[in-house]
Design an enzyme around this catalytic site. Structure first.
Site, PDB file in Angstrom:
ATOM      1  N   ASN A  36       0.844  -1.195   0.000  1.00 45.43           N
ATOM      2  CA  ASN A  36       0.000   0.000   0.000  1.00 45.43           C
ATOM      3  C   ASN A  36       0.878   1.244   0.000  1.00 45.43           C
ATOM      4  O   ASN A  36       0.517   2.276   0.555  1.00 45.43           O
ATOM      5  CB  ASN A  36      -0.888   0.004   1.250  1.00 45.43           C
ATOM      6  CG  ASN A  36      -2.218   0.715   0.983  1.00 45.43           C
ATOM      7  OD1 ASN A  36      -2.456   1.171  -0.134  1.00 45.43           O
ATOM      8  ND2 ASN A  36      -3.040   0.814   1.986  1.00 45.43           N
ATOM      9  N   PHE A 104       3.681   1.840  11.254  1.00 48.21           N
ATOM     10  CA  PHE A 104       2.548   2.144  10.374  1.00 48.21           C
ATOM     11  C   PHE A 104       2.083   0.914   9.610  1.00 48.21           C
ATOM     12  O   PHE A 104       0.980   0.884   9.080  1.00 48.21           O
ATOM     13  CB  PHE A 104       2.949   3.216   9.342  1.00 48.21           C
ATOM     14  CG  PHE A 104       3.322   4.539   9.929  1.00 48.21           C
ATOM     15  CD1 PHE A 104       4.652   4.920  10.070  1.00 48.21           C
ATOM     16  CD2 PHE A 104       2.335   5.429  10.345  1.00 48.21           C
ATOM     17  CE1 PHE A 104       4.995   6.159  10.609  1.00 48.21           C
ATOM     18  CE2 PHE A 104       2.671   6.656  10.874  1.00 48.21           C
ATOM     19  CZ  PHE A 104       4.003   7.029  11.011  1.00 48.21           C
ATOM     20  N   LYS A 108      -5.823  -1.617   6.498  1.00 50.69           N
ATOM     21  CA  LYS A 108      -6.688  -0.631   7.180  1.00 50.69           C
ATOM     22  C   LYS A 108      -8.026  -0.408   6.485  1.00 50.69           C
ATOM     23  O   LYS A 108      -8.684   0.608   6.723  1.00 50.69           O
ATOM     24  CB  LYS A 108      -5.937   0.689   7.269  1.00 50.69           C
ATOM     25  CG  LYS A 108      -5.553   1.269   5.922  1.00 50.69           C
ATOM     26  CD  LYS A 108      -5.263   2.747   6.048  1.00 50.69           C
ATOM     27  CE  LYS A 108      -5.185   3.391   4.687  1.00 50.69           C
ATOM     28  NZ  LYS A 108      -5.347   4.829   4.732  1.00 50.69           N
ATOM     29  N   SER A 148      -6.261   3.806  15.772  1.00 50.83           N
ATOM     30  CA  SER A 148      -7.344   4.381  14.974  1.00 50.83           C
ATOM     31  C   SER A 148      -8.588   4.646  15.806  1.00 50.83           C
ATOM     32  O   SER A 148      -8.886   3.900  16.748  1.00 50.83           O
ATOM     33  CB  SER A 148      -7.711   3.412  13.841  1.00 50.83           C
ATOM     34  OG  SER A 148      -8.909   3.808  13.219  1.00 50.83           O
ATOM     35  N   THR A 150     -11.338   4.015  14.882  1.00 53.39           N
ATOM     36  CA  THR A 150     -12.292   2.942  14.584  1.00 53.39           C
ATOM     37  C   THR A 150     -12.524   2.057  15.806  1.00 53.39           C
ATOM     38  O   THR A 150     -13.523   1.355  15.916  1.00 53.39           O
ATOM     39  CB  THR A 150     -11.786   2.111  13.377  1.00 53.39           C
ATOM     40  OG1 THR A 150     -12.880   1.493  12.734  1.00 53.39           O
ATOM     41  CG2 THR A 150     -10.773   1.101  13.802  1.00 53.39           C
ATOM     42  N   TYR A 172     -10.983  -5.186  11.303  1.00 51.22           N
ATOM     43  CA  TYR A 172      -9.904  -4.180  11.304  1.00 51.22           C
ATOM     44  C   TYR A 172      -9.811  -3.529  12.690  1.00 51.22           C
ATOM     45  O   TYR A 172      -8.738  -3.483  13.298  1.00 51.22           O
ATOM     46  CB  TYR A 172     -10.171  -3.127  10.222  1.00 51.22           C
ATOM     47  CG  TYR A 172      -9.368  -1.867  10.395  1.00 51.22           C
ATOM     48  CD1 TYR A 172      -9.987  -0.653  10.649  1.00 51.22           C
ATOM     49  CD2 TYR A 172      -7.980  -1.894  10.323  1.00 51.22           C
ATOM     50  CE1 TYR A 172      -9.245   0.502  10.821  1.00 51.22           C
ATOM     51  CE2 TYR A 172      -7.233  -0.743  10.503  1.00 51.22           C
ATOM     52  CZ  TYR A 172      -7.878   0.455  10.761  1.00 51.22           C
ATOM     53  OH  TYR A 172      -7.138   1.602  10.947  1.00 51.22           O
ATOM     54  N   LYS A 176      -6.809  -3.639  15.784  1.00 50.52           N
ATOM     55  CA  LYS A 176      -6.198  -2.463  16.419  1.00 50.52           C
ATOM     56  C   LYS A 176      -6.343  -2.570  17.942  1.00 50.52           C
ATOM     57  O   LYS A 176      -5.416  -2.265  18.695  1.00 50.52           O
ATOM     58  CB  LYS A 176      -6.867  -1.181  15.907  1.00 50.52           C
ATOM     59  CG  LYS A 176      -6.523  -0.819  14.480  1.00 50.52           C
ATOM     60  CD  LYS A 176      -5.040  -0.471  14.309  1.00 50.52           C
ATOM     61  CE  LYS A 176      -4.718  -0.024  12.896  1.00 50.52           C
ATOM     62  NZ  LYS A 176      -3.286   0.261  12.694  1.00 50.52           N
ATOM     63  N   ASN A 202      -9.795  11.161  11.051  1.00 46.54           N
ATOM     64  CA  ASN A 202      -9.817  10.937   9.602  1.00 46.54           C
ATOM     65  C   ASN A 202      -8.712  11.711   8.899  1.00 46.54           C
ATOM     66  O   ASN A 202      -8.925  12.872   8.522  1.00 46.54           O
ATOM     67  CB  ASN A 202     -11.203  11.310   9.043  1.00 46.54           C
ATOM     68  CG  ASN A 202     -12.262  10.328   9.486  1.00 46.54           C
ATOM     69  OD1 ASN A 202     -12.517  10.175  10.690  1.00 46.54           O
ATOM     70  ND2 ASN A 202     -12.861   9.631   8.534  1.00 46.54           N
ATOM     71  N   ASN A 222     -12.559   5.373   1.154  1.00 43.85           N
ATOM     72  CA  ASN A 222     -12.754   6.564   1.975  1.00 43.85           C
ATOM     73  C   ASN A 222     -13.217   7.761   1.153  1.00 43.85           C
ATOM     74  O   ASN A 222     -12.931   7.883  -0.037  1.00 43.85           O
ATOM     75  CB  ASN A 222     -11.451   6.913   2.712  1.00 43.85           C
ATOM     76  CG  ASN A 222     -11.027   5.825   3.688  1.00 43.85           C
ATOM     77  OD1 ASN A 222      -9.869   5.471   3.744  1.00 43.85           O
ATOM     78  ND2 ASN A 222     -11.961   5.282   4.449  1.00 43.85           N
ATOM     79  N   ARG A 316     -24.205   3.345   4.480  1.00 42.05           N
ATOM     80  CA  ARG A 316     -23.250   2.235   4.385  1.00 42.05           C
ATOM     81  C   ARG A 316     -23.302   1.447   5.691  1.00 42.05           C
ATOM     82  O   ARG A 316     -23.236   2.027   6.775  1.00 42.05           O
ATOM     83  CB  ARG A 316     -21.846   2.796   4.142  1.00 42.05           C
ATOM     84  CG  ARG A 316     -20.736   1.783   4.067  1.00 42.05           C
ATOM     85  CD  ARG A 316     -19.400   2.443   3.706  1.00 42.05           C
ATOM     86  NE  ARG A 316     -18.967   3.387   4.749  1.00 42.05           N
ATOM     87  CZ  ARG A 316     -17.799   4.043   4.698  1.00 42.05           C
ATOM     88  NH1 ARG A 316     -16.980   3.903   3.656  1.00 42.05           N
ATOM     89  NH2 ARG A 316     -17.454   4.875   5.678  1.00 42.05           N
TER      90      ARG A 316
HETATM   91  C1  WQD Z   1     -16.263   9.319   6.017  1.00 43.45           C
HETATM   92  C2  WQD Z   1     -17.714   9.762   5.794  1.00 43.45           C
HETATM   93  C3  WQD Z   1     -19.165   7.975   5.138  1.00 43.45           C
HETATM   94  C4  WQD Z   1     -17.222   7.286   1.240  1.00 43.45           C
HETATM   95  C5  WQD Z   1     -12.587   4.994   8.132  1.00 43.45           C
HETATM   96  C6  WQD Z   1     -12.048   3.990   9.085  1.00 43.45           C
HETATM   97  C7  WQD Z   1     -11.127   4.677  10.056  1.00 43.45           C
HETATM   98  C8  WQD Z   1     -10.044   5.428   9.322  1.00 43.45           C
HETATM   99  C9  WQD Z   1     -10.669   6.392   8.326  1.00 43.45           C
HETATM  100  C10 WQD Z   1      -8.137   3.947   9.297  1.00 43.45           C
HETATM  101  C11 WQD Z   1     -18.727   8.780   6.362  1.00 43.45           C
HETATM  102  C12 WQD Z   1     -19.037   9.001   4.019  1.00 43.45           C
HETATM  103  C13 WQD Z   1     -17.558   7.737   2.514  1.00 43.45           C
HETATM  104  C14 WQD Z   1     -18.075   7.546   0.140  1.00 43.45           C
HETATM  105  C15 WQD Z   1     -19.558   8.723   1.632  1.00 43.45           C
HETATM  106  N1  WQD Z   1      -9.153   4.562   8.665  1.00 43.45           N
HETATM  107  N2  WQD Z   1     -18.704   8.451   2.692  1.00 43.45           N
HETATM  108  N3  WQD Z   1     -19.230   8.256   0.387  1.00 43.45           N
HETATM  109  O1  WQD Z   1     -15.610   5.510   7.754  1.00 43.45           O
HETATM  110  O2  WQD Z   1     -15.135   7.698   9.006  1.00 43.45           O
HETATM  111  O3  WQD Z   1     -13.332   5.963   8.813  1.00 43.45           O
HETATM  112  O4  WQD Z   1     -11.490   5.604   7.473  1.00 43.45           O
HETATM  113  O5  WQD Z   1      -7.820   4.068  10.426  1.00 43.45           O
HETATM  114  O6  WQD Z   1     -10.555   3.699  10.854  1.00 43.45           O
HETATM  115  O7  WQD Z   1     -13.147   3.467   9.809  1.00 43.45           O
HETATM  116  O8  WQD Z   1     -14.041   7.267   6.791  1.00 43.45           O
HETATM  117  O9  WQD Z   1     -13.844   8.319   4.596  1.00 43.45           O
HETATM  118  O10 WQD Z   1     -14.854   5.999   4.729  1.00 43.45           O
HETATM  119  O11 WQD Z   1     -16.152   7.970   5.565  1.00 43.45           O
HETATM  120  O12 WQD Z   1     -20.605   9.370   1.819  1.00 43.45           O
HETATM  121  O13 WQD Z   1     -17.831   7.160  -1.033  1.00 43.45           O
HETATM  122  O14 WQD Z   1     -17.963   9.830   4.401  1.00 43.45           O
HETATM  123  O15 WQD Z   1     -20.502   7.502   5.250  1.00 43.45           O
HETATM  124  O16 WQD Z   1     -19.829   9.530   6.854  1.00 43.45           O
HETATM  125  P1  WQD Z   1     -14.660   6.601   8.112  1.00 43.45           P
HETATM  126  P2  WQD Z   1     -14.684   7.349   5.340  1.00 43.45           P
END
Ligand code: WQD
Length: 378
Positions: A36, A104, A108, A148, A150, A172, A176, A202, A222, A316
């Site tokens: 990655n 790191f 993830k 994280s 998460t 995941y 952690k 984030n 993401n 989601r």
């Molecule tokens: C953010 C918001 C979605 C994609 C995850 C992991 C966390 C960390 C960060 C590693 C949410 C919305 C998303 C899309 C959307 N990673 N969304 N359309 O889920 O908060 O966190 O990534 O450590 O551990 O859990 O991040 O960017 O996926 O989502 O509407 O195509 O954007 O519903 O509200 P998330 P995300």
């Protein structure tokens, strides 16, 4: 100047932290399996840090070419391999060994972890066991761990302090939590351990130069990298996951922090660990500010003079309405807080995406924009 080892240092957070550490005067050794991350990313880090020309010196090794030895060395290797880890530690032994590790390396992607739990347990947990064993062999007891938010799962606590219950909801997150537990046990097992558990909210954006940034494999899970790819035309439109959340505009609220703020937070954590007596430090790294999906999208449009097409679709699975950090501990314990705004995040993310539409790989197959209405992948 100290010599530090970064596992996974060729990835998104790792490469930006590598640059921040070089700029603070550290010498950096990186081990990365390129699952990655890429050697190209670190070549650009070397360029930004003003090191000598970046070159591959063997099948498994890259370094800068400064006189007197490079301050940045990269080894292709797997943290689950004791042989690969010893090679990286031993390379640094000349002139004083590795004094700290920033860990790191790990998988993830929440959705991927549901489909491949064993791989996640192996890389994230077994990999950390092998790393701790290697640190023991090489007399190193200082570790900064990439944890994280998460871990908190779908909590209703807003903002979230470090004392909030850990209730991960996917493999995941469970890995952690397991690593945090492992490191807590190790810290209690012997004197001398200095460990920081950094719980990222984030991380988004890119270095303002546009030379390094986030380069996800395949379809981004993401929001921010997906939004950048819509802006560049690589994706046709953004799917907003849910417009009926109990938030101001009905879309999910998150705590976005600039990746360079996060990188600097790692440097501060390292400084604190090295300056203070042995301890286990657990810190949230976030801005403390929440922004909705639509707020981020509008800020991106306004900052960069673009219009981004989107459709609102169903929620989601596994998502929560709001996830925002209480970052007061990080400020109190290490004088760190985020400094960059959401607009700077959007400006810098677009600088990277627009200059590197195919990420680091210049030989990626030309993308064929998705047809509208394609089923959303996981
Ligand atoms: C953010 C918001 C979605 C994609 C995850 C992991 C966390 C960390 C960060 C590693 C949410 C919305 C998303 C899309 C959307 N990673 N969304 N359309 O889920 O908060 O966190 O990534 O450590 O551990 O859990 O991040 O960017 O996926 O989502 O509407 O195509 O954007 O519903 O509200 P998330 P995300």
């Amino acid at each position: 100047m100290t010599k530090v080892l970064l596992t996974g240092g060729a990835g998104f957070i790792g490469s930006h932290t590598c640059l921040a550490l070089l700029e603070s005067g550290h010498q950096v050794v990186v081990i990365d399996d390129f699952s990655n991350g890429s050697a190209e990313a670190l070549g650009r880090v070397a360029e930004l840090a003003g090191l000598g020309p970046w070159r591959q010196t063997s099948a498994e090794r890259w370094s800068g070419a400064e006189p007197g030895g490079s301050r940045l060395t990269l080894f292709r290797g797997d943290v689950r391999s004791s042989t690969d880890l010893d090679r990286a530690f031993e390379a640094a032994d000349l002139g004083g060994g590795i004094s700290a590790v920033l860990h790191f390396a790990g998988l993830k992607a929440v959705g991927e972890s549901m489909a491949q739990p064993l791989r996640y347990w192996d890389v994230n947990v077994t990999g950390t066991v092998r790393l701790l064993e290697a640190m023991g062999r090489h007399g190193c007891q200082t570790l900064v761990f990439s944890s994280s938010a998460t871990l908190y799962g779908t909590t209703d606590t807003v903002p979230i302090p470090e004392t909030a219950p850990l209730q991960p909801i996917n493999p995941y997150g469970y890995t952690k939590a397991a690593v945090e537990r492992m490191l807590t046990d190790v810290a209690a097992s012997a004197p001398g351990w200095r460990i920081a558990l950094l719980r990222y909210f984030n991380p988004v954006g890119a270095h303002p130069s546009g030379r390094i940034g986030e380069d996800p494999n395949g379809r981004p899970n993401n929001l921010f990298p997906f939004l950048c790819q819509v802006a560049s035309g690589r994706r046709q439109h953004l799917e907003v996951f849910g417009g009926d959340w109990p938030t101001g505009d009905g879309t999910g609220v998150r705590d976005y922090l600039h990746v360079m703020d996060l990188a600097e937070g790692h440097g501060r954590a390292l400084d604190v660990l090295q300056a203070e007596p042995p301890q286990l430090l657990t810190l949230n790294l976030g801005s403390g500010q929440g922004h909705s999906v639509l707020e981020l999208l509008r800020t991106f449009e306004t900052t960069n003079g673009l219009t981004l097409p989107y459709t609102v679709v169903e929620r989601r699975p596994g998502d929560s309405a709001v996830s925002v950090a209480d970052p007061s501990q990080a400020e109190r314990r290490m004088g760190w807080r985020t400094r960059r705004s959401l607009a700077e995040i959007c400006r810098d993310g677009w600088a990277w995406q627009s200059a590197n539409p195919q990420g680091y790989s210049t030989n990626k197959p030309q993308h064929t924009p998705e047809l509208i209405g394609t089923q959303h992948g996981s």
